[in-house]
Motif scaffolding. Structure first.
Motif, PDB file in Angstrom:
ATOM      1  N   TYR A  56       0.833  -1.205   0.000  1.00  0.00           N
ATOM      2  CA  TYR A  56       0.000   0.000   0.000  1.00  0.00           C
ATOM      3  C   TYR A  56       0.872   1.261   0.000  1.00  0.00           C
ATOM      4  O   TYR A  56       0.572   2.246  -0.689  1.00  0.00           O
ATOM      5  N   GLN A  57       1.959   1.220   0.764  1.00  0.00           N
ATOM      6  CA  GLN A  57       2.873   2.360   0.768  1.00  0.00           C
ATOM      7  C   GLN A  57       3.497   2.572  -0.612  1.00  0.00           C
ATOM      8  O   GLN A  57       3.655   3.710  -1.069  1.00  0.00           O
ATOM      9  N   LEU A  58       3.852   1.485  -1.285  1.00  0.00           N
ATOM     10  CA  LEU A  58       4.409   1.604  -2.631  1.00  0.00           C
ATOM     11  C   LEU A  58       3.391   2.223  -3.584  1.00  0.00           C
ATOM     12  O   LEU A  58       3.727   3.069  -4.419  1.00  0.00           O
ATOM     13  N   ALA A  59       2.128   1.801  -3.460  1.00  0.00           N
ATOM     14  CA  ALA A  59       1.089   2.368  -4.310  1.00  0.00           C
ATOM     15  C   ALA A  59       0.933   3.870  -4.063  1.00  0.00           C
ATOM     16  O   ALA A  59       0.818   4.663  -5.009  1.00  0.00           O
ATOM     17  N   HIS A  60       0.948   4.254  -2.797  1.00  0.00           N
ATOM     18  CA  HIS A  60       0.789   5.677  -2.489  1.00  0.00           C
ATOM     19  C   HIS A  60       1.975   6.489  -3.005  1.00  0.00           C
ATOM     20  O   HIS A  60       1.808   7.620  -3.496  1.00  0.00           O
ATOM     21  N   LEU A  61       3.187   5.920  -2.906  1.00  0.00           N
ATOM     22  CA  LEU A  61       4.360   6.641  -3.406  1.00  0.00           C
ATOM     23  C   LEU A  61       4.282   6.829  -4.914  1.00  0.00           C
ATOM     24  O   LEU A  61       4.619   7.899  -5.441  1.00  0.00           O
ATOM     25  N   TYR A  62       3.847   5.788  -5.635  1.00  0.00           N
ATOM     26  CA  TYR A  62       3.712   5.944  -7.085  1.00  0.00           C
ATOM     27  C   TYR A  62       2.622   6.957  -7.433  1.00  0.00           C
ATOM     28  O   TYR A  62       2.732   7.675  -8.431  1.00  0.00           O
TER      29      TYR A  62
END
Length: 844
Positions: free
Chosen positions: A555-561
């Protein structure tokens, strides 16, 4: 003295080197009469110098010297040279016999000591594979190869291939037996090969969970009296019955195997009895299990059996025997060397090299694993029996600590004390936990560091950051290489918004322990707060390589992208989150939002609908679904969503206005009128409601139109008066600010610098600042969209477009720092600091 000669006067030490034998003078051969006579008389009569064996590399070529063809010659004294011909016969050449020469040389033979002139050796005689013996040997080799291939396939994990090879080996072996019988060699049947084939086939059946076939194959082996020691395979059959949960039959076969194994195989008998005890435990027959385990502990005690015995005593509630079993458990000898053995000395270089070689070998690793397993069993047993052996939990734990201190596991006593504090935490007795942990402040550094780390963690959860910081420093001073202490120190600095310093502590924790996932996660959040998105992305990608199925990391990776304006990558990572947690409504809603921003309405509707199904109280999702149905001209379906929004926020008039608007657009004017009247009763000063009432009553020809018109004018006039008052108040406050004193200015500054009353967890609020504006933008987008939905030619539209303002902005914003894993009420604050920022309380 007359016989004494001085060497330096008479003898020349270097004399004789210039002496020359005229025999070796080749320059005077022409003048040598004897040599010339020998040449003239013997030329042409000597046979050629050839060997007995023909076909050498020299062949029939005559040997030559620098003077031409070599011919026998005589010396100057007339003596014939060795090998000279006497009357045409060859002279025996005995001096060079070992080089291949022989006395039987004949004229015209060649020198061929290796016999190469005879041509290549004849081909080997081909085996006659038609004989019965050869056929049997070939078939036996094929069977052995198939067994080996089956075992290799099983070791690679190809269980189906291993079973096929085992079946093929069985067929070949039966063909081999028939061939022996046909050839009359039935007495020479290879029983070992038959046993190997059947045993491998049974094992492959078990690996493929084909238990009936495996039992039948084992029965064939066991019933054959020609196989020695086949009774041991009844243990394998009993294991199959255990997997089938046929416990009575398993015990029967274990006992049959026990009867067929002699007392000489003591270790095998102990293992079978241990299996019998475990099966009795599964059957709930603890007294029978205790009998088996007690026999093992008296004959050959081991850690697992001692632990199982404690479990059985705990099950029957026997306090005294629990204590005795615990004492037996901590007195079991491990049979491993002391760790001091692996500490190199400074004197002996050879022994240091040996110690360095064995320090991490397989045997030492096995010893370490055994020691860790033993400590785990002792700790678990102590935590299990502590509340049961005494009247209180604390007293029981103290007894266990005393017993451990007097045993060979004295270093476990401190770990037990820490576990005591953790047990207090699980019982919600925080004061006792803190008091217990504070007793370690004066103990050795390792234990002090562990206790201080847990205390720092507890105070952090209680938002007492000063105490958390104090104990984090204490833990670091006791053990600077403790990654948990460094991580907690970073958390306290993070709470004070000193993100650069927090990042340094997290990095140091990772340098000390690269597998500290908490520090890596927090470092990523810190970079995110510092808006160093690429570095944050690197941290979370590394963490994803370690924790492949962590929904929080993905989820953190998705938010960063998303922050990096790469929505496609964000959608891909969110889809991976859904594959791990398919019922997470927040992630589904986020997916819907991203698809909506990309213009894919159908996918957005699917994800929003799934989110609503799992969590039907999310206002944002309800708002989007209602607007979607209005946009697609399905106003009747939109009604249920706005009615639900009315239940969630009954004081918000806009949801009730949307319900009435949906009735009006669907042509149900009577229901719309009733809804507007109900809204007017609840919100009598709402201008939009009165306008619609006036419009509806006018078009429907109702008498109430004059009443609502009067009320509308009155409300509009009151609204204008209020707006004028607000405007004049603003002007007055502006003048007071311009003319205010320094004291009032100072108070304003203090008021503006006050922090928010609600401090959110560092792990939760980092995304809110960055996403709040996007959420507001989303609300404005929806508002604009819903205002533009009805056409200009639709009836009963208000003069002002603000009447259908369904924009709703959550004051907290979406929780972007981690996905929710359960449905919670809107605005309810989640606190995950104990899972992500604080380290585990367990001392491991």
């Amino acid at each position: 003295m007359e016989n004494v000669h001085l060497a330096m006067e008479e003898d020349d030490l270097y004399s004789g080197y210039n002496d020359y034998n005229p025999t070796f003078d080749s320059e005077e051969l022409e003048n040598d009469v004897g040599f010339q006579q020998a040449v003239r008389t013997s030329h042409g009569r000597r046979p050629p110098m050839t060997a007995k064996f023909p076909g050498t590399a020299i062949g029939a070529r005559p040997l030559a010297t620098s003077f031409g063809s070599r011919i026998p010659m005589v010396s100057s004294m007339g003596r014939p040279v060795t090998g000279a011909v006497q009357d045409g016969a060859a002279r025996p050449m005995t001096a060079v016999r070992a080089a291949g020469y022989t006395s039987s040389l004949t004229r015209g033979s060649t020198f061929d000591p290796l016999g190469q002139s005879r041509g290549p050796a004849p081909a080997l005689e081909a085996k006659n594979e038609d004989t019965p013996e050869e056929k049997i040997k070939i078939l036996e080799k094929k069977v052995n190869d198939l067994i080996e291939e089956s075992c290799m396939a099983q070791s690679r994990g190809a269980l189906q291939l291993a079973l096929e090879k085992a079946k093929e080996a069985g067929k070949k072996e039966r063909a081999l037996v028939r061939q022996r019988e046909q050839s009359g060699n039935a007495d020479n049947i290879n029983l070992d090969l038959t046993y190997s084939v059947l045993l491998n086939l049974a094992n492959q059946y078990v690996n493929n969970e084909m238990y009936p076939e495996a039992l039948n194959t084992y029965q064939v082996i066991v019933k054959n009296k020609m196989f020695s020691n086949a009774g041991r395979l009844k243990v394998n059959m009993a294991n199959i019955y255990v997997k089938q949960k046929n416990y009575p039959k398993a015990i029967k076969f274990y006992r049959m195997a026990l009867d067929q194994i002699s007392n000489a195989h003591k270790e095998m008998r102990i293992k079978i009895m241990q299996n019998i005890g475990v099966v009795f435990v599964r059957m709930g027959q603890y007294s029978d299990a205790i009998t088996s385990f007690e026999h093992i502990m008296s004959e050959s005690p081991n850690i697992k059996t001692g632990f199982n015995l404690i479990l059985c005593y705990y099950a029957i509630g026997d306090r005294e025997r629990m204590k005795k079993a615990f004492q037996k458990l901590i007195s079991v000898p491990l049979g491993i060397d002391d760790e001091d053995k692996y500490i190199p000395s400074n004197d002996d270089t050879n022994s240091n090299m040996v110690i360095e070689a064995i320090k991490n070998d397989k045997l030492h690793q096995m010893e370490r694993d055994l020691k860790v397993l033993t400590e785990k069993y002792i700790m678990t047993a102590a935590k299990l029996i502590a509340p049961a052996i005494e009247t209180s939990f604390a007293t029981g734990f103290d007894w266990c600590v005393d017993m451990v201190k007097s045993s060979q596991y004295v270093e476990l006593a401190n770990d037990l004390e820490i576990n005591k504090a953790i047990t207090y935490l699980r019982q919600k007795d925080f004061n006792q936990a803190v008091e217990t942990l504070k007793t370690f402040e004066k103990k050795d550094s390792r234990v002090k560091s562990a206790a201080a780390t847990n205390l720092s963690f507890l105070y952090y959860l209680e938002k007492d950051f000063d105490q958390a910081d104090r104990y984090a420093d204490l833990a670091m001073n006791a053990d600077r290489y403790n990654p948990a202490a460094l991580n907690n120190k970073g958390n306290t600095v993070f709470a004070k918004q000193d993100y650069e310093k927090a990042a340094e502590f997290y990095k140091e924790a990772l340098r000390n322990d690269s597998s500290c996932t908490e520090a890596l996660y927090n470092l990523g959040l810190t970079y995110k707060r510092l808006n160093r998105l690429e570095e944050a992305l690197d941290c979370f990608l590394k963490l994803h390589a370690i924790l492949r199925n962590s929904a929080q990391v993905m989820y953190q990776l998705a938010h960063l992208y998303e922050l990096l304006e790469d929505p496609q990558q964000a959608i891909e990572w969110l889809m991976q989150v859904i594959s791990v947690t398919p019922t997470d409504p927040q992630t589904l809603a986020k997916l819907g939002e991203l698809h909506d921003s990309e213009g894919d309405k159908s996918q957005a509707f699917q994800h929003y609908y799934e989110s609503f199904r799992y969590f039907p109280s999310n206002i944002d999702v309800i708002e989007w679904l209602g607007a979607y149905y209005i946009e697609t001209q399905f106003c009747e379906k939109a009604i249920q969503y706005f009615e639900r929004a009315t239940l969630i926020q009954p004081t918000q008039v806009k949801w009730q206005l949307m319900v009435a608007s949906c009735y009006r657009r669907s042509g149900n004017y009577q229901k719309a009128l009733e809804t507007y009247k109900d809204i007017h009763r609840k919100f009598p000063e709402n201008v939009e409601c009165l306008r619609f009432l006036v419009r509806l009553c006018t078009d429907m020809g109702l008498k109430e139109v004059q009443e609502y018109t009067t009320k509308l004018k009155k409300v509009e006039k009151m609204k204008e008066i209020r707006e004028q008052r607000v405007k004049s108040g603003r002007d007055g406050s502006a003048r007071s600010r311009r003319e205010g004193s320094a004291g009032s200015a100072e108070m304003d500054v203090k008021a503006e610098s006050q922090p928010e009353s609600k401090q959110l967890s560092p792990l939760l609020d980092s995304g809110r600042d960055s996403s709040h504006s996007s959420n507001s933008t989303k609300g404005e987008r929806l508002s604009a969209k819903m205002r533009s939905l009805p056409g200009s030619n639709e009836p009963y539209e208000a003069s002002s477009p603000k009447e259908i303002d369904a924009s709703y902005v959550d004051p907290l914003g979406p929780q972007m720092e981690r996905p929710k894993t359960g449905a919670k009420k809107r605005g309810e604050e989640d606190d995950f600091a104990d899972e992500e920022l604080g380290d585990d309380l367990l001392p491991e």
